[in-house]
Write an enzyme that holds these catalytic residues in place. Structure first.
Site, short mmCIF file in Angstrom:
data_model
loop_
_atom_site.label_atom_id
_atom_site.label_comp_id
_atom_site.label_asym_id
_atom_site.label_seq_id
_atom_site.Cartn_x
_atom_site.Cartn_y
_atom_site.Cartn_z
N ARG A 16 0.82 -1.05 0.03
CA ARG A 16 -0.02 -0.01 0.14
C ARG A 16 0.92 1.30 -0.15
O ARG A 16 0.57 2.44 -0.56
CB ARG A 16 -1.20 -0.17 1.25
N ASP B 101 12.77 -15.98 15.85
CA ASP B 101 13.94 -16.40 16.57
C ASP B 101 14.63 -15.10 17.27
O ASP B 101 15.51 -15.12 18.12
CB ASP B 101 15.14 -17.04 15.84
N GLY C 120 14.44 -22.57 18.55
CA GLY C 120 15.64 -21.79 18.50
C GLY C 120 16.75 -22.65 18.23
O GLY C 120 17.29 -23.37 19.45
N ALA D 178 10.85 -19.78 34.68
CA ALA D 178 11.39 -21.08 34.56
C ALA D 178 12.42 -20.77 35.74
O ALA D 178 13.12 -20.02 36.04
CB ALA D 178 11.75 -21.34 33.41
N GLU D 179 12.72 -22.24 36.37
CA GLU D 179 13.66 -22.26 37.14
C GLU D 179 15.07 -22.29 36.60
O GLU D 179 16.18 -22.00 37.05
CB GLU D 179 13.64 -23.58 38.33
N ARG E 284 14.34 -26.37 49.05
CA ARG E 284 13.78 -25.20 49.43
C ARG E 284 12.19 -25.22 49.59
O ARG E 284 11.38 -23.86 49.84
CB ARG E 284 14.14 -23.98 48.68
N LYS F 7 10.27 -26.07 46.83
CA LYS F 7 9.43 -26.05 45.62
C LYS F 7 8.89 -27.34 45.06
O LYS F 7 9.61 -28.49 45.39
CB LYS F 7 10.44 -25.78 44.71
N GLN G 116 4.35 -22.72 17.60
CA GLN G 116 5.03 -21.08 17.86
C GLN G 116 5.02 -20.37 16.71
O GLN G 116 5.38 -19.15 16.66
CB GLN G 116 6.51 -21.32 18.65
O1 F6P Z 1 11.89 -19.89 12.11
C1 F6P Z 1 13.08 -20.22 12.62
C2 F6P Z 1 13.01 -21.40 13.10
O2 F6P Z 1 11.69 -21.46 13.82
C3 F6P Z 1 14.04 -21.96 14.04
O3 F6P Z 1 13.81 -21.59 15.51
C4 F6P Z 1 13.69 -23.64 13.98
O4 F6P Z 1 15.01 -24.31 14.09
C5 F6P Z 1 13.48 -23.91 12.49
O5 F6P Z 1 12.96 -22.37 12.16
C6 F6P Z 1 12.58 -24.77 11.99
O6 F6P Z 1 12.09 -24.44 10.85
P1 F6P Z 1 11.67 -25.48 9.62
O7 F6P Z 1 10.96 -26.60 10.48
O8 F6P Z 1 10.69 -24.88 8.83
O9 F6P Z 1 12.91 -26.16 9.03
#
Ligand code: F6P
Length: 350
Positions: A54, A157, A200, A216-217, A241, A243, A283
């Site tokens: 746009r 990422d 990641g 997270a611990e 402790r 938990k 995710q």
């Molecule tokens: O988009 C990045 C990412 O999510 C990474 O964290 C992960 O390792 C990778 O893509 C996995 O992607 P794909 O399954 O498409 O190869």
């Protein structure tokens, strides 16, 4: 020198002129933009596509969508973009242009073939939305064949240097966090130890963010050698402790075998009963958060402004909440990870 400061000023002037000045006056250097998404998709990419289309069309520049990233380019999969092509997409996850990982694009001959296809269609500029791999291909194509290229950082990422944040990170973090909170409910009910794996492969930014926000611990990330004895001690000390439940967030690339391997190692060391949950590709999907939609809209507009003002071989970046243009070459260095967050997480979860 900050290469971007002056551009922003120039950009502000340009955007004011978009709707009032003739195309040849405001876009002497951007006649026809090819727009693609490439690599792993991320929520907010559609908002960025919408903003590029746009903004460019408002200034009289043609935009052609290139389907399936560099692979689709090589197959001449083009689609004309109109303002209506991007109606009702701002709220959608994924990418309407589809995406792919095209390793062939690292070959010189493949890029020459792509250049011929683009030139046949009179495309002179390319905007690529994606991560480091996308930017490498884009940069080489631009330098070797004279296209002006701009990158928009889109990856969950948040592993791209030069920008504080990438499109999709906020949504992915919120998605993962929602799951962690739910797992916390059942973990607390059973006094259980949970290992939760988040995405990641090479970067722990997402794990750090959701580990900290989810209480997270411990958080395991690729940037730090995993010391299972130390993590085992965190678990044992936590139990001493008082938990009941404990959550360890593991970035998928933190250690060979991911959360499953970490769980096995800690289970052997502590004798704790544990469960493992791998969040996976959930995710990557979902409706983008307001943060990602706004970020993507700003970045999309800024990418067009970059081309208008004669920029090339750069990425749109956010630095301290300001839009900047940084050289694409910066984007494939390794991003520094804020390891202080590990300490914040551990102390606040003690
Ligand atoms: O988009 C990045 C990412 O999510 C990474 O964290 C992960 O390792 C990778 O893509 C996995 O992607 P794909 O399954 O498409 O190869």
């Amino acid at each position: 020198m900050n290469p971007a400061g002056s551009h922003w000023i120039c950009a502000s002037v340009c955007i004011v002129r978009i709707t009032t000045i003739r195309k040849e006056e405001i876009m002497p250097q951007a006649n026809h933009i090819g727009l693609l998404t490439s690599g792993g998709d991320s929520p907010g990419m559609n908002a960025a596509i919408r903003a590029v289309v746009r903004t460019a069309l408002a200034g009289g520049t043609t935009v052609t969508g290139i389907m399936r990233g560099f692979s689709g380019l090589l197959d001449s999969e083009f689609v004309e973009m109109t303002p209506r092509s991007v109606s009702n997409v701002i709220q959608l996850g994924g990418t309407i242009l589809k995406t792919s990982r095209c390793l062939d694009f690292y070959e010189t001959g493949t890029r020459s073939r792509a250049a011929t296809i683009l030139k046949e269609r009179d495309i002179d500029c390319i905007v690529g939305i994606g991560g480091n791999g996308t930017f490498k291909g884009l940069s080489l194509l631009g330098k070797e064949h004279g296209f002006r290229v701009v990158g928009i950082p889109g990856t969950i990422d948040n592993d791209i240097p030069g920008t504080d944040i990438t499109i999709g990170f906020s949504t992915a973090a919120n998605t993962a966090l929602e799951s962690i909170d739910k797992i916390r409910d059942t973990a607390a009910s059973h006094d259980r130890l949970f290992f939760i794996e988040v995405m990641g492969r090479h970067c722990g930014a997402l794990a750090l963010e959701v580990g900290l926000a989810g209480g997270a611990e411990a958080i395991l990330i690729p940037e730090v050698d995993v010391d299972l004895d130390r993590i085992g001690k965190i678990v044992s000390d936590g139990r001493e402790r008082g938990k009941g439940s404990l959550i360890i967030v593991v970035a998928e690339g933190a250690l060979e075998g991911g959360a499953m391997a970490a769980a096995k190692g800690i289970g052997e060391r502590t004798g704790a009963d544990y469960r493992v949950s791998v969040l996976g590709h959930v995710q990557r999907g979902g409706s983008p958060t307001s943060y990602d939609r706004a970020l993507a809209s700003r970045m999309g507009r800024e990418a067009v402004i970059a081309l208008m003002s004669g920029e090339t071989d750069c990425m749109v970046a956010v630095v301290c909440n300001e839009m900047k243009f940084v050289p694409l070459s910066v984007a494939w260095e390794k991003k520094d990870t804020d390891l202080e967050l590990l300490r914040v997480a551990e102390i606040t979860a003690s």
